[in-house]
Design an enzyme around this catalytic site. Structure first.
Site, PDB file in Angstrom:
ATOM      1  NE  ARG A  21      -2.381  -1.327   0.667  1.00 33.20           N
ATOM      2  CZ  ARG A  21      -2.345  -2.001  -0.446  1.00 33.20           C
ATOM      3  NH1 ARG A  21      -3.455  -2.525  -0.953  1.00 33.20           N
ATOM      4  NH2 ARG A  21      -1.209  -2.197  -1.084  1.00 33.20           N
ATOM      5  CG  HIS A  22       0.216   3.090   1.800  1.00 27.72           C
ATOM      6  ND1 HIS A  22       0.404   2.985   0.431  1.00 27.72           N
ATOM      7  CD2 HIS A  22       0.568   1.890   2.317  1.00 27.72           C
ATOM      8  CE1 HIS A  22       0.857   1.782   0.143  1.00 27.72           C
ATOM      9  NE2 HIS A  22       0.957   1.087   1.273  1.00 27.72           N
TER      10      HIS A  22
ATOM     11  CG  ASN B  66       1.266   0.257  -3.918  1.00 24.02           C
ATOM     12  OD1 ASN B  66       0.791   1.188  -3.286  1.00 24.02           O
ATOM     13  ND2 ASN B  66       1.738  -0.832  -3.323  1.00 24.02           N
TER      14      ASN B  66
ATOM     15  NE  ARG C 111       4.390   1.217   1.601  1.00 24.40           N
ATOM     16  CZ  ARG C 111       5.543   0.706   2.007  1.00 24.40           C
ATOM     17  NH1 ARG C 111       6.634   1.460   2.023  1.00 24.40           N
ATOM     18  NH2 ARG C 111       5.611  -0.562   2.402  1.00 24.40           N
TER      19      ARG C 111
ATOM     20  CD  GLU D 169       2.819  -4.370   4.585  1.00 23.27           C
ATOM     21  OE1 GLU D 169       2.548  -4.644   5.770  1.00 23.27           O
ATOM     22  OE2 GLU D 169       2.010  -4.552   3.652  1.00 23.27           O
TER      23      GLU D 169
ATOM     24  CG  HIS E  81       2.204  -0.492   5.339  1.00 21.57           C
ATOM     25  ND1 HIS E  81       2.942   0.117   4.355  1.00 21.57           N
ATOM     26  CD2 HIS E  81       2.562   0.106   6.503  1.00 21.57           C
ATOM     27  CE1 HIS E  81       3.723   1.041   4.907  1.00 21.57           C
ATOM     28  NE2 HIS E  81       3.514   1.053   6.204  1.00 21.57           N
TER      29      HIS E  81
END
Ligand code: F6P
Length: 409
Positions: free
Chosen positions: A216-217, A223, A264, A289, A358
């Site tokens: 995942r990034h 976030n 990202r 995403e 994502h």
């Protein structure tokens, strides 16, 4: 005694022949069948000292006698090596070349009068996947003296030359036509005993995962505020996570990293690719995403306060819920699956595949490898300080969550 077999690949360049050949060879080897690939393209590059650069399009023109003679010589050299291999310890010889003419295929059959020859023709009707594959080919070493545009033009011209002399399989007694993007058999005809035939059919239609690293990034500004969607960049900690990942993978060869189109995932992948020798990044929109529709950019608290009906409905059935104007897990399923097909088609059966995705998309990707109930999928654990390592082949099944630690908290 086990039977001996020649498998001859057929198809235009970039149709997935080498990927299929590698998949066949590795799986048969794992079964204990002595298999070897004889690849004309590789031999051409090795023998190119004699003729100089052989990657320019006109080398492949059917009207270029020097090119034709050289390619015939390469084919003959590989056929002789395969003949020796089979008369010695070998069980299966795979002739990996375009073999687009009946004449060339007749020569293959005549070289092995004692063994059956199975022709495996690869095609791909998915223009987008083909385009992405052509783009990937332009990254190859043999085009390094060209700009990307020149490399693409040259490769397209090469394909055109092959198309101009292409004769599909019709006369050959044993043949399979495979859609290499969909991994399915479109036609088959077998008129004599072909050793390992059922196994070969299985291998051609099964997607094998050698090492998939699902990452995942790193942390983003969105976030930090618990905002959904958007196209936020990595924070300082996110960049540090990406660099830590890069360090973690530095001693493993990662030839391609697949990402979404969002900054990202690209930033995370760029950091990882910088620590690799030769690594391409391929951004696939299929891995974008989940789209939050009218909720894009909002925090979960804002959604709860301003649109409580959305929060409630989603909590009731998260898998099937679709954001107004956006997507849901269920509606993402098809595109994520399509993205995975592209990954399998483009990765050239390399040892290691990496996807930087994502939270929701990675859950959907994982669900393709795990048998999970639909309602569990939106809750699969998808942290930013660990990645999933997946390995699935007929002899192995590994599925593990591996931590990597960033120094920033
Ligand atoms: O918060 C990060 C994120 O990737 C959002 O962009 C996305 O809407 C969300 O996670 C998906 O997770 P969930 O389905 O649990 O809300």
């Amino acid at each position: 005694m086990r039977g001996k077999l020649v498998i001859a690949m057929v198809g235009l360049p970039a149709r997935g022949k080498s990927t299929m050949a590698k998949k066949l060879s590795r799986t048969l080897e794992l079964d204990g069948v002595k298999t070897r690939i004889f690849n004309n393209g590789e031999l051409r590059r090795r023998m190119s000292q004699e003729l100089g650069n052989t990657s320019h399009a006109t080398f492949f023109s059917p009207d270029n006698p020097e090119g034709v003679a050289f390619r015939e010589k390469i084919a003959a050299t590989n056929l002789e090596s395969a003949r020796q291999f089979l008369s010695d310890i070998g069980d299966v010889a795979i002739m990996d070349a375009s073999n687009v003419t009946q004449k060339r295929r007749r020569i293959i059959q005549e070289t092995f009068p004692a063994f059956p020859v199975l022709f495996v023709e690869c095609m791909n009707a998915d223009d987008e996947a083909l385009e992405a594959n052509l783009e990937r080919k332009t990254d190859l070493k043999e085009f390094s003296h060209y700009t990307k545009e020149e490399a693409l033009a040259s490769f397209l011209k090469r394909i055109h030359y092959y198309e101009s002399i292409y004769e599909p399989l019709t006369l050959e007694p044993n043949r399979i036509l495979v859609d290499s993007f969909e991994s399915c058999i479109l036609q088959e005809k077998v008129t004599c005993q072909v050793p390992y035939y059922d196994r070969i059919r299985d291998i051609l239609t099964t997607r094998v995962v050698r090492n998939l690293f699902l990452v995942r990034h790193g942390e983003t500004y969105f976030n930090l505020e618990d905002r959904i969607g958007g196209n936020s960049e990595l924070t300082e900690k996110g960049m540090d996570q990406a660099k830590t990942l890069a360090e973690h993978f530095a001693t493993l060869r990662i030839p391609i990293i697949f990402t979404s189109n969002h900054k990202r995932t690209l930033q995370t992948a760029e950091a990882i690719s910088e620590r690799q020798d030769h690594c391409s990044i391929i951004a696939l929109p299929e891995f974008n995403e989940i789209h939050g529709g009218i909720c894009e950019g909002m925090t979960y608290t804002e959604i709860r306060d301003k649109m409580p009906e959305i929060s409630r409905a989603r909590a009731l059935n998260k898998y099937h819920y679709v954001y107004p104007g956006g997507e849901g897990y269920k509606t993402m399923e098809e595109r994520v699956h399509r993205g995975l097909k592209k990954v399998f088609y483009l990765n050239n059966y390399d040892e290691n595949i990496m996807i930087v995705g994502h939270r929701a998309v990675n859950r959907m990707i994982l669900s393709k490898f795990l048998s999970r109930q639909e309602e569990e999928i939106p809750f699969i654990y998808m942290p930013q300080d660990r990645y999933y390592h997946i390995q699935i082949d007929p002899h192995k099944r590994i599925f593990e969550l591996i931590p990597y630690s960033s120094t920033l908290t």
